[in-house]
Scaffold this active site. Structure first.
Site, PDB file in Angstrom:
ATOM      1  N   HIS A  24      -6.128  -2.788  11.398  1.00  0.00           N
ATOM      2  CA  HIS A  24      -7.429  -3.106  11.359  1.00  0.00           C
ATOM      3  C   HIS A  24      -8.169  -3.381  12.521  1.00  0.00           C
ATOM      4  O   HIS A  24      -8.221  -4.434  12.886  1.00  0.00           O
ATOM      5  CB  HIS A  24      -7.324  -4.708  10.391  1.00  0.00           C
ATOM      6  CG  HIS A  24      -6.510  -4.406   9.095  1.00  0.00           C
ATOM      7  ND1 HIS A  24      -5.932  -5.519   8.715  1.00  0.00           N
ATOM      8  CD2 HIS A  24      -6.497  -3.484   8.081  1.00  0.00           C
ATOM      9  CE1 HIS A  24      -5.473  -5.190   7.487  1.00  0.00           C
ATOM     10  NE2 HIS A  24      -5.803  -4.247   7.118  1.00  0.00           N
TER      11      HIS A  24
ATOM     12  N   HIS B 209     -12.356  -2.417   5.863  1.00  0.00           N
ATOM     13  CA  HIS B 209     -11.132  -2.632   5.531  1.00  0.00           C
ATOM     14  C   HIS B 209     -10.297  -2.202   6.926  1.00  0.00           C
ATOM     15  O   HIS B 209      -9.660  -3.256   7.344  1.00  0.00           O
ATOM     16  CB  HIS B 209     -10.458  -1.907   4.311  1.00  0.00           C
ATOM     17  CG  HIS B 209      -9.121  -2.068   3.760  1.00  0.00           C
ATOM     18  ND1 HIS B 209      -8.380  -1.682   2.844  1.00  0.00           N
ATOM     19  CD2 HIS B 209      -7.842  -2.764   4.495  1.00  0.00           C
ATOM     20  CE1 HIS B 209      -7.213  -2.162   2.753  1.00  0.00           C
ATOM     21  NE2 HIS B 209      -6.929  -2.824   3.774  1.00  0.00           N
TER      22      HIS B 209
ATOM     23  N   HIS C  31      -1.474   2.272   9.073  1.00  0.00           N
ATOM     24  CA  HIS C  31      -2.759   1.733   8.599  1.00  0.00           C
ATOM     25  C   HIS C  31      -2.977   0.431   9.360  1.00  0.00           C
ATOM     26  O   HIS C  31      -1.914  -0.556   9.645  1.00  0.00           O
ATOM     27  CB  HIS C  31      -2.649   1.429   7.280  1.00  0.00           C
ATOM     28  CG  HIS C  31      -3.641   0.527   6.651  1.00  0.00           C
ATOM     29  ND1 HIS C  31      -5.155   0.800   6.759  1.00  0.00           N
ATOM     30  CD2 HIS C  31      -3.507  -0.634   6.103  1.00  0.00           C
ATOM     31  CE1 HIS C  31      -5.866  -0.334   6.575  1.00  0.00           C
ATOM     32  NE2 HIS C  31      -4.801  -1.352   5.921  1.00  0.00           N
TER      33      HIS C  31
ATOM     34  N   GLU D 134       0.831  -1.063   0.028  1.00  0.00           N
ATOM     35  CA  GLU D 134      -0.029   0.050   0.023  1.00  0.00           C
ATOM     36  C   GLU D 134       0.801   1.490  -0.162  1.00  0.00           C
ATOM     37  O   GLU D 134       0.511   2.261   0.450  1.00  0.00           O
ATOM     38  CB  GLU D 134      -0.962  -0.027   1.055  1.00  0.00           C
ATOM     39  CG  GLU D 134      -2.083  -1.008   0.999  1.00  0.00           C
ATOM     40  CD  GLU D 134      -3.158  -1.369   2.381  1.00  0.00           C
ATOM     41  OE1 GLU D 134      -2.576  -0.956   3.098  1.00  0.00           O
ATOM     42  OE2 GLU D 134      -4.156  -1.854   2.093  1.00  0.00           O
TER      43      GLU D 134
END
Length: 268
Positions: free
Chosen positions: A143, A213, A141, A118
């Site tokens: 989850h 996501h 980032h 990413e």
């Protein structure tokens, strides 16, 4: 010899990345190789690192990022696990240098570990931050189970609905995440479209949800970026705990949240 040996400032930043990677794994927010971290380390790169020859071919970012010319980043490696990054950060991450065309990069240290898949989204965030003169250096980032679950409810995907709900669960969320939570409708992971949408949301928010996501956050260092997500997650847990007890939580009234805004001189 590690590039960290003669660079205590860089060693500190890498140690913070390792610390946060451990937290993400412990919280269950980083299954397998899930999640990514990038830190702009340009300001702590010394002459020794600038003199390093590349250990990779030239690689394309997939987009042109004019503010990142000559910048250096420490990145979690693609297909690398957060639990391993926590223990051996230099074996599971890489230092990359953005080339003069602002559209490609090369790995300069320490292992031939490809950076996160990413990378376009992460570098796009950094390009925006550098472009506006921000002191933010870190992008995360991850989850979070509770926050991702809430994006499966269409009612929470409307603008600022989730921000106001989470703010209302506990005063600290309004104080420590004063810009709230931006929402991006589902887009293909690792895509340039996701990167562009993320940058657009960062014009208003410091934390952005990718529907179904995960979460992205940016801050001056990786610990602060983690703390914002952790605080939002706590509010989500309070909401879900109340629902599991069989009632709808009342939340803090608008006038109480406004009182916090005034008392702490918060934006938004």
């Amino acid at each position: 010899m590690s590039i960290l040996n003669n660079n205590p400032a860089l060693a500190k930043q890498v140690a913070e990345v390792a610390e946060v990677a451990g937290y993400l794994w412990q919280k269950g927010w980083a299954e397998r190789n899930g999640g990514n971290i990038t830190v702009n380390i340009t300001d702590v790169v010394n002459d020794e690192i600038r003199a390093l020859k590349p250990i990779s071919d030239v690689m394309q970012i997939g987009t042109t990022l004019p503010h990142l010319k000559g910048c250096y980043f420490f990145c979690k490696g693609t297909n690398k696990r957060m639990r391993d990054l926590a223990r051996f950060p230099m074996d599971n991450g890489s230092v990359i240098r953005i080339l003069d065309d602002c559209a490609s990069y090369e790995i300069v240290a320490e292992q031939l570990v490809l950076p996160t898949s990413e990378l376009p989204a992460h570098l796009s965030m950094h390009n925006y931050l550098v472009g506006i003169g921000s002191n933010y250096k870190a992008a995360l980032h991850t989850h979070p189970i509770d926050l991702v679950a809430m994006t499966h409810n269409p009612a929470f995907l409307k603008k600022d609905v989730l921000s106001k709900l989470l703010w209302s669960m506990i005063p600290e969320t309004r104080a420590f995440c004063p810009k709230g939570l931006g929402i991006i409708p589902y887009k293909l992971p690792s895509s340039v479209e996701l990167a562009e949408a993320t940058v657009k949301e960062l014009e208003t928010y410091d934390v952005v949800m990718w529907e179904k996501h995960g979460v992205c956050s940016v801050s001056e260092n990786i610990l602060e970026a983690f703390d914002m997500v952790d605080t939002l997650s706590k509010s989500a847990q309070i909401y879900m705990t109340a629902k599991n007890m069989g009632f709808e939580p009342t939340g803090m009234a608008d006038h109480l949240m406004h009182e916090l805004k005034v008392a702490f001189n918060l934006p938004g």
